[in-house]
Design a protein around this motif. Structure first.
Motif, mmCIF file in Angstrom:
data_model
loop_
_atom_site.group_PDB
_atom_site.id
_atom_site.type_symbol
_atom_site.label_atom_id
_atom_site.label_comp_id
_atom_site.label_asym_id
_atom_site.label_seq_id
_atom_site.Cartn_x
_atom_site.Cartn_y
_atom_site.Cartn_z
ATOM 1 N N SER A 63 -1.625 -3.559 7.731
ATOM 2 C CA SER A 63 -1.015 -2.705 6.352
ATOM 3 C C SER A 63 0.603 -2.975 6.704
ATOM 4 O O SER A 63 0.897 -2.769 5.860
ATOM 5 N N ILE A 70 -3.612 0.003 1.521
ATOM 6 C CA ILE A 70 -2.663 1.145 1.617
ATOM 7 C C ILE A 70 -3.564 2.029 0.122
ATOM 8 O O ILE A 70 -3.560 1.919 -0.772
ATOM 9 N N SER A 74 2.484 6.268 3.014
ATOM 10 C CA SER A 74 3.013 5.521 2.790
ATOM 11 C C SER A 74 3.912 4.548 4.748
ATOM 12 O O SER A 74 3.848 5.135 5.238
ATOM 13 N N THR A 83 4.040 0.275 0.223
ATOM 14 C CA THR A 83 3.571 0.209 -0.699
ATOM 15 C C THR A 83 3.768 0.012 -2.057
ATOM 16 O O THR A 83 2.941 0.803 -3.409
#
Length: 269
Positions: A63, A70, A74, A83
């Protein structure tokens, strides 16, 4: 009244996290893999990421560079809002994050030097991909090989090296990117204990001397306790433990592995 001492630029840089994760949620096909994870990584520290198989360690690593979907929260890495990055911006982010893997991910038939040079491809430009790297790039690659202790193997094929030596090549390749952060996903899982110690010592030295935060996922508690500044622990996709390594012990960390027997593999391993 005494004058107020303002922090220096260097102090401010080290006071602000280079990686900041808030309320992270990741789901695959509606199956929640990470839920509400929060994490900060500061320059100069090595943080051990612990958890049983299926806890979400690899998903969290992915991620941070936009390789995992995601679905909430954040993620900010080196000034990038992960993101909301376009494809080109993602490539830039990934060039700024060095990665070290369990299986080394070297090109076996190429020389050690050539493998390290691939870490400079993003900034070298297309002409260098077909016409060779500059003398400056080659000098830097040799310097990095010397730093990790295997400059004498520069001309050897990567496949001829031992596992520990190959992992040092992988670390030199990551440093060739001039990374803002390093992610090491189970980097010593295939090494014997002595080699594992030496590789983790090298990663921690890089974190300290270069001011590069290193996030390293591990499965062996003594290694985490011996080689990290902080430890964070995942269980069933949630962060259940976070603290300074000096304030934790094996008994406190054992909760992360209580139900490991029979646990499934992580979706993204």
């Amino acid at each position: 009244m005494p004058a107020v001492q303002l922090p220096t630029t260097a102090e401010l840089r080290h006071a602000l996290p280079l990686v900041s994760v808030r309320g992270l949620r990741v789901a695959y096909d509606e199956q929640l893999v990470l839920n509400g994870v929060e994490l900060d990584l500061f320059p100069g520290e090595m943080v051990a990421l612990l958890g049983a198989s299926g806890s979400g360690k690899s998903t969290l690593m992915k991620s941070l560079t936009g390789f995992a979907p995601i679905s909430g929260g954040s993620v900010r890495v080196a000034g990038h809002d992960v993101t909301n990055l376009a494809r080109g911006e993602l490539r830039t982010l990934r060039s700024e994050v060095g990665q070290v893997f369990q299986q080394f991910n070297l090109i076996p038939r190429l020389s050690v030097l050539s493998n390290v040079l691939t870490g400079a491809l993003h900034g070298a430009g297309p002409i260098n991909m077909v016409g060779g790297f500059s003398s400056a790039h080659r000098a830097r690659a040799m310097h990095l090989l010397d730093r990790v202790g295997i400059a004498h193997k520069a001309k050897d094929a990567a496949r001829s090296l031992s596992g520990g030596q190959q992992q040092r090549v992988a670390i030199a390749r990551a440093l060739m990117q001039q990374p803002r952060a390093i992610l090491a996903d189970e980097p010593v899982a295939s090494l014997d204990p002595k080699l594992a110690d030496s590789v983790l010592e090298l990663l921690r030295e890089i974190a300290t001397e270069d001011g590069i935060p290193v996030l390293v996922s591990l499965h062996v508690l003594p290694l985490a306790l011996a080689h990290s500044d902080r430890i964070v622990g995942l269980r069933h996709g949630e962060m259940v433990l976070s603290g300074r390594t000096a304030q934790l012990d094996a008994a406190q960390l054992a909760v992360l592995y209580q139900d490991e027997e029979g646990a499934g593999d992580e979706r993204d391993h």
